[in-house]
Design an enzyme around this catalytic site. Sequence first.
Site, PDB file in Angstrom:
ATOM      1  N   CYS A 113       0.864  -1.182   0.000  1.00  0.00           N
ATOM      2  CA  CYS A 113       0.000   0.000   0.000  1.00  0.00           C
ATOM      3  C   CYS A 113       0.905   1.238   0.000  1.00  0.00           C
ATOM      4  CB  CYS A 113      -0.849   0.033   1.260  1.00  0.00           C
ATOM      5  SG  CYS A 113      -1.822  -1.439   1.517  1.00  0.00           S
ATOM      6  N   ARG A 159       1.069   1.849  -6.075  1.00  0.00           N
ATOM      7  CA  ARG A 159       1.386   0.864  -5.029  1.00  0.00           C
ATOM      8  C   ARG A 159       0.125   0.131  -4.564  1.00  0.00           C
ATOM      9  NH1 ARG A 159       6.108   1.354  -2.396  1.00  0.00           N
ATOM     10  NH2 ARG A 159       5.193   0.376  -0.567  1.00  0.00           N
ATOM     11  N   TRP A 182      -3.823  -1.659  -1.164  1.00  0.00           N
ATOM     12  CA  TRP A 182      -3.769  -2.882  -1.967  1.00  0.00           C
ATOM     13  C   TRP A 182      -4.138  -3.984  -0.994  1.00  0.00           C
ATOM     14  CZ3 TRP A 182      -3.170  -4.144  -7.018  1.00  0.00           C
ATOM     15  CH2 TRP A 182      -2.927  -5.490  -7.324  1.00  0.00           C
ATOM     16  N   ASN A 227       1.104   0.182   6.026  1.00  0.00           N
ATOM     17  CA  ASN A 227       1.486  -0.647   4.877  1.00  0.00           C
ATOM     18  C   ASN A 227       2.206  -1.857   5.440  1.00  0.00           C
ATOM     19  OD1 ASN A 227       2.333  -1.703   2.399  1.00  0.00           O
ATOM     20  ND2 ASN A 227       4.241  -0.529   2.468  1.00  0.00           N
ATOM     21  N   GLY A 228       1.777  -3.052   5.030  1.00  0.00           N
ATOM     22  CA  GLY A 228       2.468  -4.269   5.479  1.00  0.00           C
ATOM     23  C   GLY A 228       1.470  -5.305   5.956  1.00  0.00           C
ATOM     24  N   GLU A 282       8.005 -20.243 -20.310  1.00  0.00           N
ATOM     25  CA  GLU A 282       7.907 -18.906 -19.711  1.00  0.00           C
ATOM     26  C   GLU A 282       9.055 -18.015 -20.173  1.00  0.00           C
ATOM     27  OE1 GLU A 282       5.952 -17.024 -18.450  1.00  0.00           O
ATOM     28  OE2 GLU A 282       7.103 -15.520 -17.356  1.00  0.00           O
ATOM     29  N   LYS A 314       8.595 -14.457 -22.176  1.00  0.00           N
ATOM     30  CA  LYS A 314       9.178 -13.191 -21.700  1.00  0.00           C
ATOM     31  C   LYS A 314       9.949 -12.510 -22.826  1.00  0.00           C
ATOM     32  CE  LYS A 314       7.381 -12.282 -18.471  1.00  0.00           C
ATOM     33  NZ  LYS A 314       6.377 -13.240 -18.521  1.00  0.00           N
ATOM     34  N   GLU A 325       7.528 -11.238 -25.701  1.00  0.00           N
ATOM     35  CA  GLU A 325       6.545 -10.168 -25.455  1.00  0.00           C
ATOM     36  C   GLU A 325       7.188  -8.812 -25.173  1.00  0.00           C
ATOM     37  OE1 GLU A 325       3.977 -10.413 -22.051  1.00  0.00           O
ATOM     38  OE2 GLU A 325       5.371 -11.692 -20.985  1.00  0.00           O
ATOM     39  N   HIS A 365      12.549 -34.617 -33.187  1.00  0.00           N
ATOM     40  CA  HIS A 365      11.296 -34.859 -33.938  1.00  0.00           C
ATOM     41  C   HIS A 365      10.949 -33.673 -34.817  1.00  0.00           C
ATOM     42  CE1 HIS A 365      10.680 -38.500 -31.618  1.00  0.00           C
ATOM     43  NE2 HIS A 365      11.047 -37.817 -30.551  1.00  0.00           N
ATOM     44  N   LYS A 412      -2.144  -5.291 -19.884  1.00  0.00           N
ATOM     45  CA  LYS A 412      -1.793  -5.979 -18.642  1.00  0.00           C
ATOM     46  C   LYS A 412      -2.817  -7.057 -18.306  1.00  0.00           C
ATOM     47  CE  LYS A 412       0.438  -7.056 -15.013  1.00  0.00           C
ATOM     48  NZ  LYS A 412       1.605  -7.946 -15.243  1.00  0.00           N
TER      49      LYS A 412
HETATM   50  C1  AGP Z   1       2.600 -12.480 -19.098  1.00  0.00           C
HETATM   51  O1  AGP Z   1       3.835 -11.818 -19.095  1.00  0.00           O
HETATM   52  C2  AGP Z   1       1.571 -11.805 -19.981  1.00  0.00           C
HETATM   53  N1  AGP Z   1       1.393 -10.455 -19.596  1.00  0.00           N
HETATM   54  C3  AGP Z   1       0.293 -12.606 -20.098  1.00  0.00           C
HETATM   55  O2  AGP Z   1       0.640 -13.863 -20.674  1.00  0.00           O
HETATM   56  C4  AGP Z   1      -0.455 -12.889 -18.794  1.00  0.00           C
HETATM   57  O3  AGP Z   1       0.272 -13.810 -18.004  1.00  0.00           O
HETATM   58  C5  AGP Z   1      -1.803 -13.528 -19.153  1.00  0.00           C
HETATM   59  O4  AGP Z   1      -2.542 -12.600 -19.915  1.00  0.00           O
HETATM   60  C6  AGP Z   1      -2.627 -13.939 -17.920  1.00  0.00           C
HETATM   61  O5  AGP Z   1      -2.935 -12.810 -17.166  1.00  0.00           O
HETATM   62  P1  AGP Z   1      -3.560 -13.023 -15.707  1.00  0.00           P
HETATM   63  O6  AGP Z   1      -2.511 -13.739 -14.899  1.00  0.00           O
HETATM   64  O7  AGP Z   1      -3.867 -11.643 -15.201  1.00  0.00           O
HETATM   65  O8  AGP Z   1      -4.789 -13.877 -15.846  1.00  0.00           O
END
Ligand code: AGP
Length: 574
Positions: free
Chosen positions: A2, A27, A69, A94-95, A447, A451, A454, A470, A569
């Site tokens: 927070c 935050r 938060w 906060n905490g 993963e 990273k 994206e 394969h 996001k």
């Molecule tokens: C991850 O770096 C991406 N921003 C994206 O794959 C994300 O993980 C995915 O859209 C799921 O989002 P969520 O965890 O908010 O459900």
Amino acid sequence: MCGIIGYVGQREAYPLLVSGLEKVEYRGYDSVGICTADDTLHLLKEVGRVEQFKNHLLPGTMGIAHSRWATHGGVCQKNAHPFIVREKFTLVHNGIIENYLELKEQLRGRGDVFSSDTDSEVILHLIAQNFKTDLLSAVRQTVHALRGAYAFAVMAKGNSEIVAARNGCPLVIGVGNGEHFLASDVAAFIEHTKNVIYVNDFEIARVTKETVKISDFEGRGIIPKQREIFWNVEQAQKQGYPHFMLKEIMEQPLTMEETLHVPLPALPTPKRMIIVACGTASYAGLVGKYVIEKVARIPVVHETASEFRYKEPLFLPGDLVILISQSGETADTLAAARLAKEHNVNTLGIVNVVESTIAREVDDVIYTRAGPEIGVASTKAFTAQLIALYKLAYHFAGKEFTGKKVVLLTEQVLQLREEIKKIAERYVNNQHFLYIGRNIFYPLALEGALKLKEISYIHAEAYPAGELKHGPIALISEEMPTIALCLESETYDKMFSNIQEIKARKGKVIAFASEGDAKIKEICDDVVYLPKVDELLSPLLVAIPLQLFAYTVALLKGCDIDKPRNLAKSVTVE
Ligand code: AGP
């Protein structure tokens, strides 16, 4: 996490607190509150963002404020800070107070009545109970009763001081001319002063408009060290890091540690689990599959939400559907939750945003404590999801996941930043990457590739290393480097052979390996050594250098790291 703010000086406090809240809303932003003081306490607090308070005004030249938060207690007006007790004391925090329930029971036993479900309000009741004539003494007595991480600020009506204490959460004082600010970070007041005093753990600050006095929890005086900083507001919000993503990568030892302590709901042991998510959350889920099946010996089906929701899935008696989502708003994952509920299947959410849609609709929820994740590329939420999944796996095996040791090692892994930067510089112009891993490392390969894709827009794909022959090995050339996750494991020898196959075809290999493995350095072009841990726990460490590698390549390419093109996001539409 927070944001807390305080002001004491000669100017009207309210506009300064509103402006400060706007700067720390990143935050935490599910609810917001302000309390100013003259001979009365004047309080405004509500769910939502500070925007709603802009056209108000509360009197007084001192005050405290908070942007929340939620971690304990839902998102509602009564749980918003500041709190007021006995119409005399007010606090923002906060905490996390780990022993708040036992303290709350003791206080209730003495007749205290609580207005919220939060851990924070307990601190204020303790201070009110300990108050005799001096606020500082009451706070000093109170901190000895608290367990957990906190930074809080408290005021008393008719008293021209703010007292603040710190243990584990940030607290900084802004030194003005005839005025002082307190905040979780300098972004809240940097437009007014760049002269700051950082309060350290186990310290208490007593602040008036003219003075700042600091003492430790035993009452010993400490000479405040004032320094000047040269950040602008935006830099301050990132705590000096160039991007939120890097700040969030570096926060992981703290956020993983905090998530270690999250409570698990009382869950009947399922006969089978179905883990459903999207993107990075889905890859966390795939790690979860490996860990749960290994530790709890319960079968787990792993599903991508966008596929699951349309495949008319077959459910069995005793199923538990687990939805993983940082935002708690992802459309496909939410649809999967609703589909499970239509079939009367138990649902469990692993979610980062308290009271988000998925969190509200599932039967049970585990809240990760990664705090707000601002960078579009998920990093600290991913490792927090892993921690929650390890806790769940051990819980279903009738054990407790400690994990403290491996989380401590993440600090050491973060020191690899410069070494990884050197490697990234050698490969920044490559247009294609292959990521390979076996067994529990395959989801990490997925993963790591995501990273890189994206945030640097470089094509990268992940394969189970055993799949190379394969088809994918046809791609190998000097122009297509491979990231090979080849840590000490049951499949090490197989991975080593895969690397040899790649090298035989002139492919370049960057290996992530275990400390002490000299052999791998003889055949690979670059090696990143990680601390030796049990294979099962390795994902908790490997994730971080993969994040740092992607971040550094994207930085070298000048990409918009926090807001990559075409991405959002939270994908709240199909
Ligand atoms: C991850 O770096 C991406 N921003 C994206 O794959 C994300 O993980 C995915 O859209 C799921 O989002 P969520 O965890 O908010 O459900």
